[in-house]
Design an enzyme around this catalytic site. Structure first.
Site, PDB file in Angstrom:
ATOM      1  N   GLN A   1     117.663 -15.555 -94.432  1.00 12.95           N
ATOM      2  CA  GLN A   1     118.726 -15.767 -95.404  1.00 12.95           C
ATOM      3  C   GLN A   1     119.508 -14.471 -95.604  1.00 12.95           C
ATOM      4  O   GLN A   1     118.933 -13.435 -95.913  1.00 12.95           O
ATOM      5  CB  GLN A   1     118.124 -16.252 -96.738  1.00 12.95           C
ATOM      6  CG  GLN A   1     119.158 -16.596 -97.789  1.00 12.95           C
ATOM      7  CD  GLN A   1     120.061 -17.761 -97.390  1.00 12.95           C
ATOM      8  OE1 GLN A   1     119.593 -18.772 -96.861  1.00 12.95           O
ATOM      9  NE2 GLN A   1     121.354 -17.621 -97.608  1.00 12.95           N
TER      10      GLN A   1
ATOM     11  N   LYS B   1     117.817 -25.651 -98.496  1.00 11.73           N
ATOM     12  CA  LYS B   1     117.491 -25.818 -97.070  1.00 11.73           C
ATOM     13  C   LYS B   1     116.088 -26.391 -96.911  1.00 11.73           C
ATOM     14  O   LYS B   1     115.840 -27.246 -96.058  1.00 11.73           O
ATOM     15  CB  LYS B   1     117.618 -24.478 -96.342  1.00 11.73           C
ATOM     16  CG  LYS B   1     119.065 -24.029 -96.185  1.00 11.73           C
ATOM     17  CD  LYS B   1     119.193 -22.593 -95.711  1.00 11.73           C
ATOM     18  CE  LYS B   1     120.660 -22.162 -95.736  1.00 11.73           C
ATOM     19  NZ  LYS B   1     120.849 -20.741 -95.384  1.00 11.73           N
TER      20      LYS B   1
ATOM     21  N   ASP C   1     120.652 -20.331 -86.691  1.00 10.61           N
ATOM     22  CA  ASP C   1     121.908 -20.019 -87.378  1.00 10.61           C
ATOM     23  C   ASP C   1     123.034 -19.738 -86.377  1.00 10.61           C
ATOM     24  O   ASP C   1     124.206 -19.747 -86.746  1.00 10.61           O
ATOM     25  CB  ASP C   1     121.733 -18.793 -88.292  1.00 10.61           C
ATOM     26  CG  ASP C   1     121.571 -19.176 -89.753  1.00 10.61           C
ATOM     27  OD1 ASP C   1     122.005 -20.292 -90.118  1.00 10.61           O
ATOM     28  OD2 ASP C   1     121.026 -18.371 -90.524  1.00 10.61           O
TER      29      ASP C   1
END
Ligand code: NDP
Length: 293
Positions: A109, A65, A132
């Site tokens: 994460q 990422k 997200d």
């Protein structure tokens, strides 16, 4: 590169949906959007990447990422925290990132190491920075059909369908999996685009027969090669979200070799949905920054 995607259904079957090419296109758009933003005197979008513990898969995902961020011009700031960080401290960091004007997106994460409570952390992320798209505000807005940051994987699937000229309108869609991060938002996005959607899960009776009704079959199960051709209607479009690490390397939930020959279009693993998830994270971060700046 941007003109190389074959368009369904004109191409000879099956079309292998290339997520790497499509993701490069999304990232090029994001890079152009960031150039526009900075040319008008704004700061480049900032993404805070929070990694707790030292799970090797999570470390690898975060590294990819951050590489994507560097490629498109997003300023990624890394927060590496020990696995035994107290919940209070993690929560306090999220609140600090929510307040920071240099941070436009906050990515934590997952999974978090036990006993940390993921829900507490996700709910703390400000909706405007929820890149997200997992928070209750983002998901609630999706249910209501309102603008919000969409979960990256299902949004990436929708973009793949669009890029390949596959219109869900009026189609019978079956989504196998009902997780909050993939299955449910996937079903809602397909519904938003006028598909008739059935969501299946581990308690679904006669799963194969239901799947065989699908014009568009999305597998998000986490079981390597579970979907063989007995689950697939000839001529269907098959989207394989699954990423499973096996002795044979990364494989999807679909038995590609068995299923591909009878489909109209299908995503491979790797190289299908995975790269689009990462690209859509970049797109969400830009969108979050544009909304905040
Ligand atoms: P979850 O484990 O959260 O959900 C799996 C879903 O599959 C559940 O709804 C479960 O049903 C259902 N399921 C499990 N076994 C069966 C079965 N035998 N028959 C029917 N349904 C079943 O997984 P995620 O949604 O997080 O991820 C799914 C897959 O997608 C994984 O392989 C994951 O690695 C991958 N993934 C890929 C991404 C990408 O970028 N390509 C991003 C995110 C995930 P129930 O609810 O009843 O338990």
């Amino acid at each position: 590169m941007t003109d190389t995607l074959p368009t369904f259904p004109q191409s000879p079957s099956p079309v292998i949906i290339d997520g790497v090419v499509a993701a490069a296109r999304v990232k090029a758009e994001v890079a152009a959007g960031i150039c526009d933003l900075t040319a008008r005197g704004s700061v480049a979008p900032g993404l805070a990447v929070v990694l707790v513990g030292d799970d090797p898969a999570s470390i690898a995902y975060v590294r990819m990422k951050e590489r994507d961020c560097a490629e498109v011009g997003i300023r990624a700031t890394d927060y590496r925290l020990p696995a035994d960080i107290p919940q209070k401290e993690l929560n306090a960091l999220i609140e600090e990132l929510n307040r920071s004007e240099r941070v436009h997106g906050v990515l934590v994460q997952l999974p978090l190491p036990a006993p940390l409570d993921e829900a507490q952390v996700i709910e703390r992320i400000a909706p405007a920075k929820d890149v997200d798209g997992f928070g209750a505000d983002s998901l609630g807005r999706l249910v209501r059909g309102e603008r919000a940051l969409r979960a990256c994987t299902p949004a990436g699937v929708m973009r793949l369908l669009d890029d390949y000229g596959i219109d869900p309108d009026g189609k019978r869609a079956v989504v196998v999996g009902r997780s909050v991060i993939v299955g449910k938002p996937m079903a809602l996005l397909l519904l938003e685009r006028n598909a008739t959607v059935t969501v299946c899960h581990s308690r679904t009776a006669d799963l194969a027969a239901l799947c065989r009704e699908a014009d568009l079959l999305v597998a998000a199960v986490g079981r390597p090669g579970m979907i063989d051709r007995s689950y697939v209607k000839p001529g269907a479009v098959v989207i394989d979200v699954g990423i499973n690490r096996t002795d044979k390397g990364l494989v999807g939930d679909v038995d590609f070799a068995d299923v591909a020959p009878i489909t109209a279009a299908i995503t491979p693993v790797p190289g299908g949905v995975g790269p689009m998830t990462r690209a859509l994270l970049m797109a969400n971060t830009l969108a979050a920054a544009q909304a905040q700046l």
